[in-house]
Design an enzyme around this catalytic site. Structure first.
Site, PDB file in Angstrom:
ATOM      1  N   HIS A 157       0.842  -1.199   0.000  1.00 55.19           N
ATOM      2  CA  HIS A 157       0.000   0.000   0.000  1.00 55.19           C
ATOM      3  C   HIS A 157       0.881   1.255   0.000  1.00 55.19           C
ATOM      4  O   HIS A 157       2.074   1.190   0.310  1.00 55.19           O
ATOM      5  CB  HIS A 157      -0.929  -0.024   1.208  1.00 55.19           C
ATOM      6  CG  HIS A 157      -2.025  -1.056   1.074  1.00 55.19           C
ATOM      7  ND1 HIS A 157      -3.044  -1.198   1.986  1.00 55.19           N
ATOM      8  CD2 HIS A 157      -2.247  -1.987   0.113  1.00 55.19           C
ATOM      9  CE1 HIS A 157      -3.849  -2.171   1.591  1.00 55.19           C
ATOM     10  NE2 HIS A 157      -3.387  -2.680   0.461  1.00 55.19           N
TER      11      HIS A 157
ATOM     12  N   GLU B 236       1.093   3.884   1.931  1.00 53.41           N
ATOM     13  CA  GLU B 236       1.723   4.280   3.197  1.00 53.41           C
ATOM     14  C   GLU B 236       3.004   3.479   3.432  1.00 53.41           C
ATOM     15  O   GLU B 236       4.025   4.004   3.878  1.00 53.41           O
ATOM     16  CB  GLU B 236       0.788   4.016   4.391  1.00 53.41           C
ATOM     17  CG  GLU B 236      -0.570   4.657   4.314  1.00 53.41           C
ATOM     18  CD  GLU B 236      -1.606   3.799   3.591  1.00 53.41           C
ATOM     19  OE1 GLU B 236      -1.278   3.233   2.516  1.00 53.41           O
ATOM     20  OE2 GLU B 236      -2.733   3.695   4.091  1.00 53.41           O
TER      21      GLU B 236
END
Ligand SMILES: NC(=O)c1ccc[n+]([C@@H]2O[C@H](COP(=O)([O-])OP(=O)(O)OC[C@H]3O[C@@H](n4cnc5c(N)ncnc54)[C@H](OP(=O)(O)O)[C@@H]3O)[C@@H](O)[C@H]2O)c1
Length: 376
Positions: free
Chosen positions: A55, A57
């Protein structure tokens, strides 16, 4: 919800730009981008590249390394709290020692909404959730994901190209090409951005299109092709049927489609989806596509199908190319078939209108249906 300061808003804008690096390739996941700020300086960037991959992040945390401790993470979407194809992000954010998180919009999925933020706050992290324009733009970034989860149908973009007098073809049926090369290039980009491209059988028979995305820089995931074809008239020799084993073709047929035609097309690799009505109904076809994981559809006409989509109130956004030409003639088809509306007050009106020049043509973009809200 918080009105963000200038530095956070600029970082969130950058995060949205990063998310778009993977446009057209992340479905069924949402587009997500993230940046990390330290002492007001941008020190790391990341975006989600697609299903099964890290992802946004996590990509940004990896890029920041130990510098993430005490820093601010700015991400377009609430960090996830659940194990999917990859481990959850919120615990990784906590472990990296991030002090503050700015979130563009909440998780649209009701079952997980707010849980990532709750975990972060429990760990003592200061979390700000964008409001107003910043929140709207962050939701717009994932309009396909939101529409699919909230409305149970794909997000629909209607794209048409007309002469200045609103014709999609001449009286003899010639329509290639009304617009110039730049506009046609942009249409290939739009195709690449969508999970599927849809046309009516009138267009499939008249133009024998492939409906693939061509001439795009970078990796492209080809959209599935959808043809509305009540009586399964699509020839097995058509470009669409011939390519069906490489890129999926869904043929939406009605109750009276002849079974020999259906079988012939199935044998060619076309997925025939039969509906109980004489003509496949637009909302029913969209629901069937949503069930197959298709989150976004680009409708490319022709006039009959475009009119049916507008009449069914299923067009979210419009991309309308206007060529500076005049075709004229009572027999030349207009852009939207069907009954239309009886009075002007019923006419669909575009919101968020933008008008841009594309080569010699003009592109009018706008929204017909508001994005679903994500309730706190
Ligand atoms: N300028 C542009 O942007 C543009 C774009 C596309 C096409 N075109 C031109 O437009 C022309 C074709 O347009 P068209 O209006 O004749 O055909 P179309 O909209 O492509 O196809 C219409 C046909 O689709 C079938 N259909 C099945 N389910 C439907 C539903 N729910 N609603 C509506 N139609 C459904 C119907 O035939 P059955 O019931 O027999 O299946 C209908 O006659 C061609 O000349 C093409 O080149 C121009």
């Amino acid at each position: 919800m918080t009105v963000l300061g200038a530095a956070d808003a600029a970082a969130l804008t950058r995060a949205r730009e990063l998310a778009l690096n993977a446009r057209g390739r992340v479905s069924p996941n949402p587009l997500v981008g993230a940046v990390i700020l330290r002492d007001g300086r941008l020190i790391a960037e990341g975006w989600h590249e697609g299903p099964g991959l890290a992802h946004a992040e996590i990509m940004a945390l990896r890029a920041a390394g130990p510098q993430a401790r005490g820093a601010t993470l700015v991400c377009t979407l609430e960090p996830c709290s659940h194990v999917g194809r990859t481990p959850p992000c919120a615990p990784a954010v906590i472990e990296a020692g991030i002090a503050r998180v700015v979130v563009g919009c909440l998780d649209p999925l009701e079952r997980t909404r707010g849980r990532g933020i709750h975990l972060l706050r429990e760990a003592g992290i200061d979390v700000a959730v964008a409001s107003g324009e910043q929140a709207r733009r962050s939701r717009e970034l994932i309009d396909a994901f939101i529409t699919h989860s909230a409305r149970g149908r794909p997000h629909v973009m209607l794209k048409l190209a007309t002469s200045l007098d609103g014709k999609v073809a001449t009286r003899t049926g010639e329509s290639q090409w009304i617009t110039g090369p730049q506009a046609r290039g942009l249409v290939h980009r739009l195709r690449a951005d969508h999970d599927a491209v849809a046309v009516g059988i009138g267009t499939a028979l008249a133009d024998d299109p492939q409906l693939t995305a061509r001439g795009i820089a970078g990796p492209v995931r080809q959209p599935a092709r959808v043809v509305f074809d009540s009586f399964a008239r699509l020839p097995v020799t058509s470009a669409l049927a011939r390519g069906a084993r490489t890129i999926p073709v869904y043929l939406a047929v009605g109750a009276n489609a002849p079974w020999d035609r259906v079988t012939e097309l199935q044998n060619a690799g076309v997925e025939v989806v039969a509906f109980p009505t004489l003509r496949p109904d637009v909302p029913a076809v969209l629901a069937a596509l949503a069930e197959r994981g298709i989150q976004s559809v680009l409708v490319e006409g022709g006039a009959q199908l475009a009119g049916a989509f507008v009449a069914a109130d299923t067009v979210d956004v419009v991309r309308w190319f206007l060529a500076p030409t005049l075709i004229g003639g009572d027999q030349a088809p207009g852009a939207l078939g069907g009954d239309g509306v009886g009075n002007l007050a019923q006419a669909a009106r575009l919101g968020d209108l933008t008008v841009t020049r594309v080569g010699d043509d003009v592109l009018c973009s706008g929204r017909l249906i508001d994005l679903p809200q994500i309730e706190d």
